[in-house]
Design an enzyme around this catalytic site. Structure first.
Site, short mmCIF file in Angstrom:
data_model
loop_
_atom_site.label_atom_id
_atom_site.label_comp_id
_atom_site.label_asym_id
_atom_site.label_seq_id
_atom_site.Cartn_x
_atom_site.Cartn_y
_atom_site.Cartn_z
CB CYS A 109 -1.01 -0.04 1.15
SG CYS A 109 -2.36 1.13 0.88
CG HIS A 214 -3.62 -3.36 3.01
ND1 HIS A 214 -2.62 -2.93 3.87
CD2 HIS A 214 -4.15 -2.23 2.46
CE1 HIS A 214 -2.55 -1.60 3.84
NE2 HIS A 214 -3.46 -1.16 3.00
CD GLU A 216 -1.44 -5.80 5.45
OE1 GLU A 216 -1.20 -6.08 4.26
OE2 GLU A 216 -1.94 -4.70 5.79
#
Ligand code: MN
Length: 243
Positions: A109, A214, A216
């Site tokens: 990001c 993202h 994660e």
């Protein structure tokens, strides 16, 4: 894995509280993929950063606030958001060093934007204000963080395509900014249906990959997104063994 590579992660910094913090998906993703994460302190002294750099085998540039537009030679417009001056200085230095010295770097990001800016590229300070020639899709999702917001197409022959092993990928989206002109040396390797740049990688580098989404926040729900962490950690292990 025999030698688990030590991977430095850049954190958030709360200026009011004087606190450094990181969302858990980053560290856990690195662990799950076979690496050892270490959250870096937010410091700006280049000598210290250089010493820190010498101890890690990979750099993960995490998501975060907006980069000060001075780093791409523009005034900050009203549409630019919160700025973190310490992180800007620290990350731009580390990103440039990792890219120029061949250390694996994954930018997430804000991280993809830092990588591009560090190498001389620029970004839209706000896509909804500044992108006028295309009908944009929603990139600031209001669905749960793990929920896919839009599709991206991964370019054939790219590291990101190799990592995920698919051409079309469903990703989440939490950005109001995006890359405008990719810096020299970067290849655009994923795009959204509206043409927004969603991934880049640096040519001739073992692993310098930035993504606008993202992973994660997604890998626990969708294991496909762990593959990016795995490809990154694998590259860090090779770098660590060689250096
Ligand atoms: Mn997006």
């Amino acid at each position: 894995m025999k030698n688990r590579p030590l991977i430095g992660i850049t954190p958030f910094y709360d200026y009011d509280k004087g606190q450094t913090y990181i969302k858990r998906g980053y560290c856990e993703g690195i662990v799950e993929a076979g690496g050892v994460p270490v959250v870096l302190p937010v410091v700006c002294e280049e000598e210290l950063l250089s010493d820190l750099f010498s101890h890690i085998s990979g750099l993960l540039l995490a998501g975060g606030p907006d980069v000060d537009a001075k780093y791409f030679s523009e005034p900050n417009m009203p549409c630019n958001g919160t700025i973190s001056p310490f992180r800007d200085a620290m990350e731009i230095y580390l990103a440039r060093k990792a890219i120029s010295e061949g250390m694996p770097v994954l930018g997430i990001c804000r991280g993809i934007q830092v990588m591009n800016i560090a190498m001389g590229g620029n970004i839209y300070q706000d896509i909804y204000t500044q992108v006028r020639d295309k009908a944009l899709i929603k990139h600031s999702q209001e669905a749960p963080t793990w929920y896919p917001a839009h599709e991206v197409t991964l370019e054939e022959g790219s590291k990101i395509r190799q990592a995920y092993g698919v051409e079309k990928l469903e990703v989440n989206s939490f950005h109001h900014q995006a890359l405008k002109d990719a810096a020299e040396g970067f290849e655009i390797t994923a795009g959204a249906p509206d043409g927004t740049i969603e991934a880049v990688e640096y040519n001739g580098h073992p692993f310098a990959v930035g993504v606008q989404w993202h992973p994660e926040l997604m890998w626990k729900e969708d294991r496909l997104h762990l593959k990016l962490f795995e490809a990154f950690v694998e590259s860090c292990a090779l770098y660590g063994n060689a250096s």
